[in-house]
Design an enzyme around this catalytic site. Structure first.
Site, PDB file in Angstrom:
ATOM      1  N   SER A  15     -74.504   0.095   2.378  1.00 57.90           N
ATOM      2  CA  SER A  15     -75.766   0.772   2.046  1.00 57.90           C
ATOM      3  C   SER A  15     -76.953  -0.196   2.057  1.00 57.90           C
ATOM      4  O   SER A  15     -78.073   0.189   2.401  1.00 57.90           O
ATOM      5  CB  SER A  15     -75.657   1.496   0.702  1.00 57.90           C
ATOM      6  OG  SER A  15     -75.652   0.590  -0.370  1.00 57.90           O
ATOM      7  N   LYS A  93     -66.038 -12.243   1.138  1.00 60.66           N
ATOM      8  CA  LYS A  93     -65.375 -13.523   1.392  1.00 60.66           C
ATOM      9  C   LYS A  93     -66.369 -14.654   1.220  1.00 60.66           C
ATOM     10  O   LYS A  93     -67.580 -14.450   1.315  1.00 60.66           O
ATOM     11  CB  LYS A  93     -64.829 -13.551   2.825  1.00 60.66           C
ATOM     12  CG  LYS A  93     -63.770 -12.514   3.084  1.00 60.66           C
ATOM     13  CD  LYS A  93     -62.457 -12.944   2.486  1.00 60.66           C
ATOM     14  CE  LYS A  93     -61.417 -11.850   2.604  1.00 60.66           C
ATOM     15  NZ  LYS A  93     -60.224 -12.098   1.829  1.00 60.66           N
ATOM     16  N   ILE A  95     -68.354 -17.753   2.466  1.00 55.25           N
ATOM     17  CA  ILE A  95     -68.864 -18.211   3.762  1.00 55.25           C
ATOM     18  C   ILE A  95     -68.402 -19.653   3.987  1.00 55.25           C
ATOM     19  O   ILE A  95     -68.571 -20.495   3.090  1.00 55.25           O
ATOM     20  CB  ILE A  95     -70.418 -18.133   3.740  1.00 55.25           C
ATOM     21  CG1 ILE A  95     -70.862 -16.683   3.824  1.00 55.25           C
ATOM     22  CG2 ILE A  95     -71.060 -18.953   4.830  1.00 55.25           C
ATOM     23  CD1 ILE A  95     -70.731 -16.061   5.196  1.00 55.25           C
ATOM     24  N   HIS A 111     -77.075  -9.964  -5.302  1.00 54.10           N
ATOM     25  CA  HIS A 111     -76.108  -9.829  -6.392  1.00 54.10           C
ATOM     26  C   HIS A 111     -76.631  -8.770  -7.369  1.00 54.10           C
ATOM     27  O   HIS A 111     -77.811  -8.792  -7.732  1.00 54.10           O
ATOM     28  CB  HIS A 111     -75.954 -11.180  -7.095  1.00 54.10           C
ATOM     29  CG  HIS A 111     -74.887 -11.159  -8.149  1.00 54.10           C
ATOM     30  ND1 HIS A 111     -73.545 -11.185  -7.845  1.00 54.10           N
ATOM     31  CD2 HIS A 111     -74.971 -11.070  -9.501  1.00 54.10           C
ATOM     32  CE1 HIS A 111     -72.847 -11.129  -8.958  1.00 54.10           C
ATOM     33  NE2 HIS A 111     -73.689 -11.054  -9.982  1.00 54.10           N
ATOM     34  N   ASP A 152     -72.568 -17.442  -6.037  1.00 51.27           N
ATOM     35  CA  ASP A 152     -73.679 -16.926  -6.855  1.00 51.27           C
ATOM     36  C   ASP A 152     -74.535 -18.017  -7.499  1.00 51.27           C
ATOM     37  O   ASP A 152     -75.175 -17.761  -8.523  1.00 51.27           O
ATOM     38  CB  ASP A 152     -73.149 -15.994  -7.959  1.00 51.27           C
ATOM     39  CG  ASP A 152     -72.456 -14.765  -7.379  1.00 51.27           C
ATOM     40  OD1 ASP A 152     -72.783 -14.362  -6.261  1.00 51.27           O
ATOM     41  OD2 ASP A 152     -71.584 -14.221  -8.072  1.00 51.27           O
ATOM     42  N   GLU A 181     -81.688  -2.701  -5.359  1.00 53.58           N
ATOM     43  CA  GLU A 181     -81.200  -3.584  -4.289  1.00 53.58           C
ATOM     44  C   GLU A 181     -81.809  -3.174  -2.948  1.00 53.58           C
ATOM     45  O   GLU A 181     -82.250  -4.014  -2.160  1.00 53.58           O
ATOM     46  CB  GLU A 181     -79.673  -3.493  -4.177  1.00 53.58           C
ATOM     47  CG  GLU A 181     -78.930  -4.070  -5.361  1.00 53.58           C
ATOM     48  CD  GLU A 181     -77.421  -4.090  -5.112  1.00 53.58           C
ATOM     49  OE1 GLU A 181     -76.991  -4.485  -4.026  1.00 53.58           O
ATOM     50  OE2 GLU A 181     -76.683  -3.695  -6.027  1.00 53.58           O
TER      51      GLU A 181
HETATM   52  C1  GRF Z   1     -73.962  -4.400  -3.622  1.00 54.00           C
HETATM   53  O1  GRF Z   1     -73.955  -3.969  -4.951  1.00 54.00           O
HETATM   54  C2  GRF Z   1     -74.326  -5.858  -3.542  1.00 54.00           C
HETATM   55  O2  GRF Z   1     -75.159  -6.284  -4.569  1.00 54.00           O
HETATM   56  C3  GRF Z   1     -72.991  -6.533  -3.694  1.00 54.00           C
HETATM   57  O3  GRF Z   1     -72.092  -5.701  -3.019  1.00 54.00           O
HETATM   58  C4  GRF Z   1     -72.592  -4.361  -2.991  1.00 54.00           C
HETATM   59  C5  GRF Z   1     -72.607  -3.933  -1.562  1.00 54.00           C
HETATM   60  O4  GRF Z   1     -72.923  -2.585  -1.419  1.00 54.00           O
HETATM   61  N1  GRF Z   1     -73.051  -7.893  -3.215  1.00 54.00           N
HETATM   62  P1  GRF Z   1     -73.217  -1.978   0.015  1.00 54.00           P
HETATM   63  O5  GRF Z   1     -71.975  -2.216   0.880  1.00 54.00           O
HETATM   64  O6  GRF Z   1     -74.414  -2.656   0.591  1.00 54.00           O
HETATM   65  O7  GRF Z   1     -73.434  -0.521  -0.212  1.00 54.00           O
END
Ligand code: GRF
Length: 209
Positions: A15, A93, A95, A111, A152, A181
């Site tokens: 997404s 995974k 990197i 994150h 992170d 996000e």
């Molecule tokens: C998101 O919550 C992102 O913060 C985390 O993984 C999730 C990925 O969601 N790293 P999507 O596949 O982009 O919907």
């Protein structure tokens, strides 16, 4: 200002990747997604890419007898598509350090919490939101950061708060955080497109327009 040439790494539904594509289509982000790379052949992100005729590549350690060949395949894919920025969007995974070295300060991750809290190994998906709720936090949020060798931990580029509401479950909180996000990732990428991100002594500065 040349558009960014993005590689999106995604393991799941994609997404955030879709939100990036929407921002490009709407003219809010000066970028092209040149390639999507996934470790997971079932990733929804690969389907999204294929629907848009964006190259979609599965690269998984298990496909290679030697680690070296795995890393070389990733590097070659990035080079082939002349990628200028690597965008991790739900990539599950680690990197390889060779990529981080080659794309120094050009690998980003998103994150679903306010780092450095609620990050690190095991802090992904619902685990993050469960931990935030267990702690009784009144706010959570989103962090976009540069990726270094430790999960992170890299320099923070952007953060935004998201409120925790009475009665939230990990699911309801995750959904609220995800909306943010989808906004913040494209906005942050646009800062890179405009050449406004500087990294000095491990900290990010954003140049004014
Ligand atoms: C998101 O919550 C992102 O913060 C985390 O993984 C999730 C990925 O969601 N790293 P999507 O596949 O982009 O919907």
């Amino acid at each position: 200002m040349d558009p960014l040439k993005l590689a999106v790494f995604a393991s799941g539904r994609g997404s955030n990747f879709l939100a990036i594509l929407d921002a490009i289509d709407a003219g809010r982000l000066s970028a092209e997604v040149e390639v999507v790379i996934s470790n997971n052949p079932q990733a929804g992100a690969l389907d999204i890419a294929r629907e848009r005729s964006i190259p979609a590549v599965v690269i998984n350690k298990k496909m290679f007898a030697q680690r070296e060949a795995f890393v070389q395949s990733m590097l070659a894919t990035l080079k082939k598509h002349e990628v200028t920025l690597v965008v991790l969007a739900g990539y599950m995974k680690k990197i390889p350090p060779e990529i981080i070295l080659q794309y120094k300060n050009r690998v980003l991750n998103i994150h679903p919490a306010l780092l450095p809290s609620f990050g690190g190994k095991g802090m992904y998906g619902h685990h993050v939101h469960e931990a935030v709720l267990a702690q009784g936090c009144r706010i959570s949020g989103v962090t976009v950061h540069l990726v270094d060798e430790v999960y992170d931990r890299g320099p923070i580029v952007a953060q935004r708060c998201v409120s925790v509401e009475e009665g939230d479950t990990p699911g309801t909180l995750a959904a609220r955080v995800l909306k943010t996000e989808h906004q913040i990732y494209a906005e942050t990428l646009q800062l890179f497109a405009e050449g406004r991100v500087e990294v000095k002594e491990g900290k990010v500065g954003i140049k004014r327009k």
